[in-house]
Write a protein that holds these residues in place. Structure first.
Motif, short mmCIF file in Angstrom:
data_model
loop_
_atom_site.label_atom_id
_atom_site.label_comp_id
_atom_site.label_asym_id
_atom_site.label_seq_id
_atom_site.Cartn_x
_atom_site.Cartn_y
_atom_site.Cartn_z
N VAL A 205 0.84 -1.20 0.00
CA VAL A 205 0.00 0.00 0.00
C VAL A 205 0.87 1.25 0.00
N HIS A 206 1.95 1.21 0.77
CA HIS A 206 2.89 2.32 0.81
C HIS A 206 3.44 2.61 -0.60
N ASP A 207 3.65 1.55 -1.38
CA ASP A 207 4.17 1.71 -2.74
C ASP A 207 3.19 2.43 -3.67
N LEU A 208 1.92 2.47 -3.28
CA LEU A 208 0.93 3.22 -4.06
C LEU A 208 1.03 4.72 -3.81
N GLY A 209 1.85 5.10 -2.84
CA GLY A 209 1.96 6.51 -2.49
C GLY A 209 1.06 6.91 -1.34
N VAL A 210 0.41 5.92 -0.70
CA VAL A 210 -0.49 6.19 0.42
C VAL A 210 0.32 6.43 1.70
N GLU A 211 -0.06 7.44 2.46
CA GLU A 211 0.59 7.71 3.75
C GLU A 211 -0.10 6.86 4.81
N ILE A 212 0.69 6.15 5.61
CA ILE A 212 0.13 5.13 6.50
C ILE A 212 0.49 5.39 7.96
N CYS A 213 -0.55 5.41 8.79
CA CYS A 213 -0.40 5.37 10.25
C CYS A 213 -0.80 3.97 10.70
N MET A 214 -0.23 3.52 11.80
CA MET A 214 -0.60 2.21 12.34
C MET A 214 -0.77 2.29 13.85
N VAL A 215 -1.72 1.52 14.36
CA VAL A 215 -1.85 1.25 15.79
C VAL A 215 -2.01 -0.26 15.93
N ILE A 216 -1.19 -0.85 16.79
CA ILE A 216 -1.24 -2.29 17.02
C ILE A 216 -1.58 -2.54 18.48
N GLU B 167 13.10 -3.76 7.12
CA GLU B 167 13.70 -4.82 6.31
C GLU B 167 13.19 -4.75 4.86
N GLN B 168 11.98 -4.18 4.70
CA GLN B 168 11.39 -4.01 3.36
C GLN B 168 11.74 -2.64 2.78
N ASN B 169 12.67 -1.94 3.43
CA ASN B 169 13.10 -0.62 2.98
C ASN B 169 11.98 0.43 3.06
N VAL B 170 11.11 0.28 4.06
CA VAL B 170 10.09 1.29 4.32
C VAL B 170 10.50 2.03 5.59
N PHE B 171 10.81 3.30 5.47
CA PHE B 171 11.22 4.08 6.64
C PHE B 171 10.04 4.19 7.60
N THR B 172 10.31 3.93 8.87
CA THR B 172 9.24 3.81 9.87
C THR B 172 9.65 4.52 11.16
N ARG B 173 8.69 5.15 11.81
CA ARG B 173 8.92 5.77 13.11
C ARG B 173 7.93 5.20 14.12
N VAL B 174 8.45 4.74 15.26
CA VAL B 174 7.59 4.36 16.38
C VAL B 174 7.43 5.59 17.26
N ILE B 175 6.18 5.96 17.51
CA ILE B 175 5.86 7.17 18.26
C ILE B 175 5.02 6.77 19.47
N CYS C 93 4.13 5.75 10.27
CA CYS C 93 4.14 6.11 11.70
C CYS C 93 3.36 5.06 12.48
N VAL C 94 4.05 4.36 13.38
CA VAL C 94 3.40 3.37 14.24
C VAL C 94 3.20 4.00 15.61
N PHE C 95 1.95 4.25 15.97
CA PHE C 95 1.64 4.91 17.23
C PHE C 95 1.48 3.86 18.32
N ALA C 96 2.32 3.94 19.35
CA ALA C 96 2.36 2.95 20.42
C ALA C 96 1.97 3.59 21.75
#
Length: 250
Positions: A46-57, A99-107, A134-137
C-alpha cells in the motif's frame, strides 16, 4: 514510488488498526516473525501506491490490561502494562517494515526516548508527509482507553481519510460470529449508530463515537487475505464500511 497501474488510490492517508493477536500467527502467545513480516509486506504494497500510513497495534498477544484487571490486578497498573506491550509490537513491526526498505517511526504516548519518539503531532504529520510509516504505540497514554480509541484519536489528529480495521478470519462485519454461527448475516455497509445500537463487535463504543463525531469512515477487511489491504485502496476487495450515511447506499 507510486504504482503506475493504480495512480489514484481511493485514500491518500489512512490509519491501519490491527490487534496484537494478529501478530501471533498460529501460536497462542507472543510474536510470530513470519506473520509480522507478511503484514509488513501488505503495508509496503500500500505504501508503494503513495499512500501515507499510520498504524496502531494492540498488545493482546503479550498482555491485555482488562484481562489482568479481571484477575485481580489494579486496573490502572494493568492498563499501563498493556500499553508497554503495544510498544514491543510496534518495534517488531518497525523492524519488519525497515527490512522491506520502508522508513518507519515508532511514536509512543508514554515517553521512552531510547526506543521511540514522544508523540508530537506536528512532527508525526511531517513524518507522514515524508512518506514514513508512523506506528503509534502506548495507546492514548491513559488507562481506561483501548487501542481502538487510540487509533480513532490518532487518525483524527493526523487527518486520516479512513480507519482500516484488519481482522483475521472474517471478511467484514457480521451480526454474530460467522465462525460459530452458520446463519450470521454480513453487512456491506452499516452506520455508526447501528454499530452502537446492535453492539456489533467492530471497535469499542468510545472509538466508534469518536469516528462518528468526526465523520471518519471505518473499513473492516480480512487481514489474512493476501493483497486485501492494497485491493481496497484500488477500489476492489471484500469489506464492510462503517459510515454516517444510509446503509442502503453502499
Amino acid at each position: 514510488m507510486a504504482d503506475t497501474q493504480t495512480p489514484n488510490p481511493k485514500y491518500k492517508r489512512v490509519m491501519l488498526k490491527i490487534s496484537g493477536e494478529a501478530l501471533m500467527g498460529d501460536q497462542g502467545f507472543g510474536l510470530h516473525p513470519p506473520t509480522v513480516q507478511r503484514i509488513a509486506q501488505e503495508v509496503k504494497s500500500v505504501h508503494d501506491l503513495g499512500v501515507e500510513i499510520c498504524m496502531v497495534i494492540g498488545g493482546g498477544n503479550v498482555f491485555r490490561g482488562l484481562q489482568g484487571s479481571a484477575q485481580g490486578m489494579e486496573r490502572t497498573t494493568a492498563d499501563y502494562m498493556g500499553m508497554l506491550a503495544t510498544v514491543m509490537n510496534a518495534l517488531a513491526m518497525q523492524s519488519a517494515l525497515e527490512e522491506q526498505n520502508v522508513f518507519t517511526r515508532v511514536i509512543s504516548a508514554i515517553r521512552m526516548d531510547e526506543v521511540a519518539e514522544p508523540y508530537i503531532r506536528r512532527r508525526a504529520v511531517r513524518h507522514l508527509e515524508k512518506k514514513r510509516v508512523c506506528v503509534f504505540a502506548g495507546g492514548t497514554g491513559n488507562p481506561y482507553f483501548t487501542t481502538d480509541t487510540a487509533a480513532a484519536l490518532r487518525a483524527n489528529e493526523m487527518n486520516c481519510e479512513a480507519i482500516f480495521m484488519g481482522k483475521n478470519g472474517v471478511d467484514g462485519i457480521y451480526d454474530k460470529d460467522p465462525r460459530e454461527h452458520a446463519d450470521a448475516k454480513r453487512y456491506d455497509a452499516v452506520s455508526y449508530d447501528e454499530v452502537l445500537q446492535k453492539n456489533l463487535k467492530v471497535m469499542d463504543a468510545s472509538a466508534i463515537a469518536l469516528a462518528r463525531d468526526n465523520n471518519l469512515p471505518i473499513i473492516v477487511f480480512p487481514l489474512d487475505e493476501p493483497g486485501g489491504f492494497r485491493g481496497i485502496l484500488a477500489g476492489k476487495g471484500t469489506y464492510t464500511k462503517v459510515y454516517g450515511g444510509s446503509t442502503k447506499s453502499g
